[in-house]
Design an enzyme around this catalytic site. Sequence first.
Site, PDB file in Angstrom:
ATOM      1  N   HIS A 134      18.769  19.052 -23.601  1.00 48.59           N
ATOM      2  CA  HIS A 134      17.467  18.652 -24.149  1.00 48.59           C
ATOM      3  C   HIS A 134      16.846  19.770 -24.975  1.00 48.59           C
ATOM      4  O   HIS A 134      15.645  19.782 -25.214  1.00 48.59           O
ATOM      5  CB  HIS A 134      16.495  18.290 -23.026  1.00 48.59           C
ATOM      6  CG  HIS A 134      17.028  17.285 -22.064  1.00 48.59           C
ATOM      7  ND1 HIS A 134      17.410  16.030 -22.455  1.00 48.59           N
ATOM      8  CD2 HIS A 134      17.255  17.353 -20.724  1.00 48.59           C
ATOM      9  CE1 HIS A 134      17.846  15.358 -21.391  1.00 48.59           C
ATOM     10  NE2 HIS A 134      17.768  16.146 -20.339  1.00 48.59           N
TER      11      HIS A 134
ATOM     12  N   HIS B  72      18.458  10.666 -21.480  1.00 48.69           N
ATOM     13  CA  HIS B  72      19.851  10.857 -21.070  1.00 48.69           C
ATOM     14  C   HIS B  72      20.692   9.690 -21.528  1.00 48.69           C
ATOM     15  O   HIS B  72      21.749   9.420 -20.978  1.00 48.69           O
ATOM     16  CB  HIS B  72      19.950  10.979 -19.555  1.00 48.69           C
ATOM     17  CG  HIS B  72      19.028  11.982 -18.982  1.00 48.69           C
ATOM     18  ND1 HIS B  72      17.751  11.664 -18.603  1.00 48.69           N
ATOM     19  CD2 HIS B  72      19.173  13.297 -18.770  1.00 48.69           C
ATOM     20  CE1 HIS B  72      17.156  12.761 -18.156  1.00 48.69           C
ATOM     21  NE2 HIS B  72      17.987  13.756 -18.254  1.00 48.69           N
TER      22      HIS B  72
END
Lengths: 333, 211
Positions: free
Chosen positions: A57, A219
């Site tokens: 991320h 995700h």
Amino acid sequence: MKKLINKPEDVVLEELQGIEIAHPDLVKIHYDPNFIVRADAPVKGKVALVSGGGSGHEPMHGGFVGKGMLDAACPGAVFTSPTPDQMLEATKAVDGGAGVLHIVKNYTGDVMNFEMAADLAKGEGIDVEAVVVDDDVAVKDSLYTAGRRGVGLTVLMEKIVGAAAEEGRSLKEVADLARKINSQGRSMGMALTSCTVPHAGKPTFDLPEDEMEIGIGIHGEPGRTRMKIKPADEITEMLMMPIIEDLPFKSGDEVLLFVNGMGGTPLIELYIIYRKAVEIAEKHGIKVVRKLIGPYITSLEMAGTSITMLKMDSDLIKLWDAPVKTAGLRWGI
Amino acid sequence: MTINNDDVIKWLQTYDQVITENKDYLTDLDSIIGDADHGANMHRGFQAVVTKLPGVQDKDIGSIFKTVGMTLLSTVGGAGGPLYSTLFIQAGNRLNGKMELTLSDWAEALEAANNGIIRLGKAAVGDKTMVDALTPAVQTLLDASKDGTSFEEALHLSADAAKKGMESTIPLVARKGRASYLGERSAGHQDPGATSSYLLLKTAADVWTKE
């Protein structure tokens, strides 16, 4: 799979080695267990902020370690929560005597691991509070799900709460501020393409060339619906309206508008989204007083965007504007 | 039949091989309803476990289990890390000081393990989790330990019960973990955690009943 990596199992380690060489003025890296702390940690008398989560991320969270934001970040494997031993050691490394706040995104693994770490840290006499971020309106919040996911608001919370800690506020004040931010910020995302987890080697999901996923997680978790791709303005409307209706944001509200890139979407497209998002906000009488545009909470190479709106007040604006010096966000210093 | 610490070590080493063989399968299951990391996470964890086993092979079975639990806690990550860690630590607490296992020891240890998982994960049967595979297997072992079934037969029965439990997750709508974000769209897919749990019990049955 086409990626600029050596071996899938070395991705996180080699990233940390890169950060260590690139930013020795900002951070120190600890290995085994892995965590990143600000170069001057522990800062005596200051509440310390620890966050963490799966890798993939970037720049969140490691890129937000530094003056005015996080004191430590614990990177897990790609898309996998870090482990309690990392969080415990990071907590001990940054505790300056004023207590430690754990900022936890609402995922089953992250919450469980941080809970275990907080218990261990308390056992060692450290004052720990935890705040869970759950701002994703795409997920129905009910007894029958793990609850809303923590997404874009996490970045804004880490910046604002980091400034409050830097200002010398107490652990309770800092934790209350974080909870207030969580209660008045909302997000929603979408994807044009999937992402590929390095050790999986193939895309997490199949998305045909002419389709998009609305309500995607960071995700690659599927969201609300899948449909044929639409023009940017319509997509912006599909993200903004659930956000506005959920809180709800009302006419007269002042907000920070954050248009985030998922990793594979260029800035040129994010500005197109931002332009329309401001127009929609203004149409509802909502005034955009601060903004953030760019890839700050990404999902590897996924193409897509997420929008976050946070209701602001004079205190939040002052803290947002306060100096920050991290690899991922930097102003005023 | 009783199980000694050598058998326990053999079971764990074999499970590591089973996970290695099924790594991609578990990850594929997880990429449909989760986040595509269950195979890799379990593989990383049990590879670490295997390196720790030589140091504890002469210890009591409870110590072996607790070493496995602590190793998984610091290597697996995700939700699977704390949950599998709890499985081994809770079972290990029941097996303190034991150099041999009887059927009732095994049944009680797994019951404690499953209860620990239910507490930590706040999951119940039907939520589409590893609890769906473990609960019927535990019940089978508890029943068998009371009605005089042999340990060998009980191991096979518990593996069969876990398999049925695992398969029962296919039509379920997930209520816990990342799969719950999918809501109705999670139905029709087998739960990866229930699958790795079934494999754990299947491996015990295979390894411990082999002559």
